[in-house]
Design an enzyme around this catalytic site. Sequence first.
Site, PDB file in Angstrom:
ATOM      1  CB  SER A  81      -0.870  -0.002   1.257  1.00 20.31           C
ATOM      2  OG  SER A  81      -1.481   1.256   1.441  1.00 20.31           O
TER       3      SER A  81
ATOM      4  CE1 TYR B  51      -4.381  -2.031   5.225  1.00 15.55           C
ATOM      5  CE2 TYR B  51      -3.352   0.060   4.603  1.00 15.55           C
ATOM      6  CZ  TYR B  51      -3.970  -1.125   4.243  1.00 15.55           C
ATOM      7  OH  TYR B  51      -4.182  -1.419   2.907  1.00 15.55           O
TER       8      TYR B  51
HETATM    9  P1  NAD Z   1     -11.600  -6.018  -0.295  1.00 21.62           P
HETATM   10  O1  NAD Z   1     -12.107  -5.991   1.097  1.00 21.62           O
HETATM   11  O2  NAD Z   1     -12.486  -5.543  -1.388  1.00 21.62           O
HETATM   12  O3  NAD Z   1     -11.096  -7.477  -0.651  1.00 21.62           O
HETATM   13  C1  NAD Z   1     -10.330  -8.215   0.221  1.00 21.62           C
HETATM   14  C2  NAD Z   1     -10.666  -9.679   0.058  1.00 21.62           C
HETATM   15  O4  NAD Z   1      -9.787 -10.393   0.892  1.00 21.62           O
HETATM   16  C3  NAD Z   1     -12.068 -10.034   0.492  1.00 21.62           C
HETATM   17  O5  NAD Z   1     -12.681 -10.847  -0.464  1.00 21.62           O
HETATM   18  C4  NAD Z   1     -11.879 -10.774   1.809  1.00 21.62           C
HETATM   19  O6  NAD Z   1     -12.861 -11.771   2.032  1.00 21.62           O
HETATM   20  C5  NAD Z   1     -10.521 -11.367   1.613  1.00 21.62           C
HETATM   21  N1  NAD Z   1      -9.865 -11.642   2.860  1.00 21.62           N
HETATM   22  C6  NAD Z   1      -9.735 -10.843   3.929  1.00 21.62           C
HETATM   23  N2  NAD Z   1      -9.066 -11.482   4.905  1.00 21.62           N
HETATM   24  C7  NAD Z   1      -8.769 -12.698   4.445  1.00 21.62           C
HETATM   25  C8  NAD Z   1      -8.118 -13.826   4.999  1.00 21.62           C
HETATM   26  N3  NAD Z   1      -7.657 -13.794   6.244  1.00 21.62           N
HETATM   27  N4  NAD Z   1      -7.970 -14.914   4.239  1.00 21.62           N
HETATM   28  C9  NAD Z   1      -8.446 -14.963   2.987  1.00 21.62           C
HETATM   29  N5  NAD Z   1      -9.101 -13.938   2.421  1.00 21.62           N
HETATM   30  C10 NAD Z   1      -9.263 -12.820   3.148  1.00 21.62           C
HETATM   31  O7  NAD Z   1     -10.247  -5.170  -0.259  1.00 21.62           O
HETATM   32  P2  NAD Z   1      -9.269  -4.618  -1.394  1.00 21.62           P
HETATM   33  O8  NAD Z   1      -9.316  -3.144  -1.336  1.00 21.62           O
HETATM   34  O9  NAD Z   1      -9.510  -5.292  -2.675  1.00 21.62           O
HETATM   35  O10 NAD Z   1      -7.893  -5.027  -0.758  1.00 21.62           O
HETATM   36  C11 NAD Z   1      -7.020  -5.944  -1.341  1.00 21.62           C
HETATM   37  C12 NAD Z   1      -5.613  -5.619  -0.864  1.00 21.62           C
HETATM   38  O11 NAD Z   1      -5.246  -4.335  -1.327  1.00 21.62           O
HETATM   39  C13 NAD Z   1      -5.439  -5.581   0.639  1.00 21.62           C
HETATM   40  O12 NAD Z   1      -4.218  -6.181   1.001  1.00 21.62           O
HETATM   41  C14 NAD Z   1      -5.418  -4.130   0.947  1.00 21.62           C
HETATM   42  O13 NAD Z   1      -4.730  -3.842   2.129  1.00 21.62           O
HETATM   43  C15 NAD Z   1      -4.713  -3.587  -0.268  1.00 21.62           C
HETATM   44  N6  NAD Z   1      -4.942  -2.164  -0.518  1.00 21.62           N
HETATM   45  C16 NAD Z   1      -6.181  -1.682  -0.742  1.00 21.62           C
HETATM   46  C17 NAD Z   1      -6.344  -0.332  -0.956  1.00 21.62           C
HETATM   47  C18 NAD Z   1      -7.681   0.280  -1.210  1.00 21.62           C
HETATM   48  O14 NAD Z   1      -7.775   1.496  -1.216  1.00 21.62           O
HETATM   49  N7  NAD Z   1      -8.728  -0.501  -1.447  1.00 21.62           N
HETATM   50  C19 NAD Z   1      -5.254   0.525  -0.949  1.00 21.62           C
HETATM   51  C20 NAD Z   1      -4.004  -0.023  -0.727  1.00 21.62           C
HETATM   52  C21 NAD Z   1      -3.849  -1.368  -0.510  1.00 21.62           C
END
Ligand code: NAD
Length: 582
Positions: free
Chosen positions: A452, A465
């Site tokens: 991130s 985080y």
């Molecule tokens: P999201 O919540 O839409 O998707 C995350 C998915 O991961 C979900 O389907 C959830 O069920 C699954 N998940 C969560 N914990 C889990 C576990 N312990 N085991 C298996 N599956 C699990 O979130 P996203 O925004 O798509 O995030 C994906 C990644 O991107 C994350 O690592 C997040 O930190 C990172 N990220 C997101 C953003 C943002 O703005 N959305 C920014 C930077 C980084």
Amino acid sequence: MKGARERWVRTGGVELCVAELGDPERPTVVLVHGYPDSKEVWSEVAVRLAGRFHVVLYDVRGHGRSTAPRPLRGGFTLAKLTDDFLAVVDAVSPDRPVHLVGHDWGSVQSWEFVTVGRTEGRIASFTSISGPSLDHFGHWIDARLKRPTPRRAGQLLGQGAKSWYVYLLHTPVLPELAWRGPLGKRWPKILERAERVPGGDYPTGSLPSDAAHGAWLYRDNVRARLRRPRPDAYAHAPVQLITPRQDAFLSERLYDDLDRWVPRLTRRTLPVKHWVPRTRPDQVAAWIDQFVTSVDGGRPAPAATGRHADRFAGQLVLVTGAGSGIGRATAIAFAEAGARIVAVDRDAEAAARTAELARLAGAAGAWAEPADVSDEQAMEVLAEKVHHQYGVLDVLVNNAGIGLAGSFLTTTTDDWRKVLDVNLWGVIHGCRLFGARMAERGQGGHIVTIASAAAYQPSRALPAYSTSKAAVLMLSECLRAELAPRGIGVTAVCPGFVNTGITATARFTGVDEAEELRRRRRSARLYGLRNYPPEKVATAVLDAVAADRAVVPVTPEAKAARLLSRFAPRLSRRIARVEPRL
Ligand code: NAD
């Protein structure tokens, strides 16, 4: 070669040693070796294909156990090599056309076979690896000499520099002396060091005489053909071109004009050097299998047309957290490129839905595997199952993650544990269990971690985080250094604000439930207004793997934060003090 049946084929004053594996009733695949090699260069690919095909390999005249023509001069012309090929095909598959595969000079001569009239109807398909048609090459040079724009002149000079060894091979006697002397002895070590070809029973003891005789392949053909390339060198069978992108001897640009000569062309690329039959036998065998099967089934064009389909078609890609947001978008983008997808999520239904969408998007196979990435035992079971049922991963995307916002002093140890368990330990488990098998296989691969912008932009609002993501970023960098010698790339992708479901599940510390719910809703609204789609992050992931990038900030704010952290750390710290109003 283990398990091979051998026979001798007499043609044009030489005897060719021909080896066969697999059931002769199955479609025949003929593998032609290059320079300085013998048929053994194909041994790893041949055993992988033998379960599904009738695999035929032969030592080109003067190589391996085949006898050499006398005199040598004039004994290696493309016309004579074509006679040899037809004699082998008459012997091993008299009634059905064969699927031809060539590497290096095996590919150069196979281009001749597939573009001359007298082999028409004898070749069902051709897979070319690292060896252009001399005719196409001649026209390529002509076109650049006639219209030398700076770019085209650069291409010409670039290939000219890569061809240094061709000039040397045209000198009399010297190459023979070198190969029968010091070069022949050192060659296995050179291959191991420069090309990462695993040691063992390849190259074989015939190398010095293969290399000495093979010099005539160049002398008998190169100058004459490049000077007067045939004007009608059109392929009369579908062609699959596999291009190693780090080839020290051949520029990728050589194949720019190939569509002109090949009506049905499928392109594949690999991020490796020249000797792919030794360094990537799994991938080469899989692409041959896929191509031969599609041609025999009447579908010569590849189904996948997505971004980087040339690179990822048929590859096995596992994405964690694939049930939503960035993970789902990434799984679908790989599916559009024709990969095989394993969608992992703790939400089984969401994972199943992603697998279904991946199939619809063009995946060569898609499976849902429910698992919690933070659960070490569950991950061990998952890794065991994946390796057993689908194989060793080509690409692992550690994406699963959860959000946690709130000051350090309001964050409980339980909160810390939860976020580190998923965001950091989940990645560690993935890298350990799947990365170890990738390394053990020794045929490269790629690991992506979704970190991130919070990994390098501190914030008073996200201590836990950000710490988890900074750790993931550092883990990726360390792992990249460790796995580079094994041909495994590691990339940390660092998105900024992306419009996904993460805000709806994020935990906010130090507030009651009602306030937490309000903050979730408000941040979801803000992310919605920012409206950066997860599909763009997925595109960045595929681009990063294809280009083997180390750290990839995605979204303008992530790029700005990266620049600040490097060049204006004080400003970055000032921003860290701002308390977001939610
Ligand atoms: P999201 O919540 O839409 O998707 C995350 C998915 O991961 C979900 O389907 C959830 O069920 C699954 N998940 C969560 N914990 C889990 C576990 N312990 N085991 C298996 N599956 C699990 O979130 P996203 O925004 O798509 O995030 C994906 C990644 O991107 C994350 O690592 C997040 O930190 C990172 N990220 C997101 C953003 C943002 O703005 N959305 C920014 C930077 C980084």
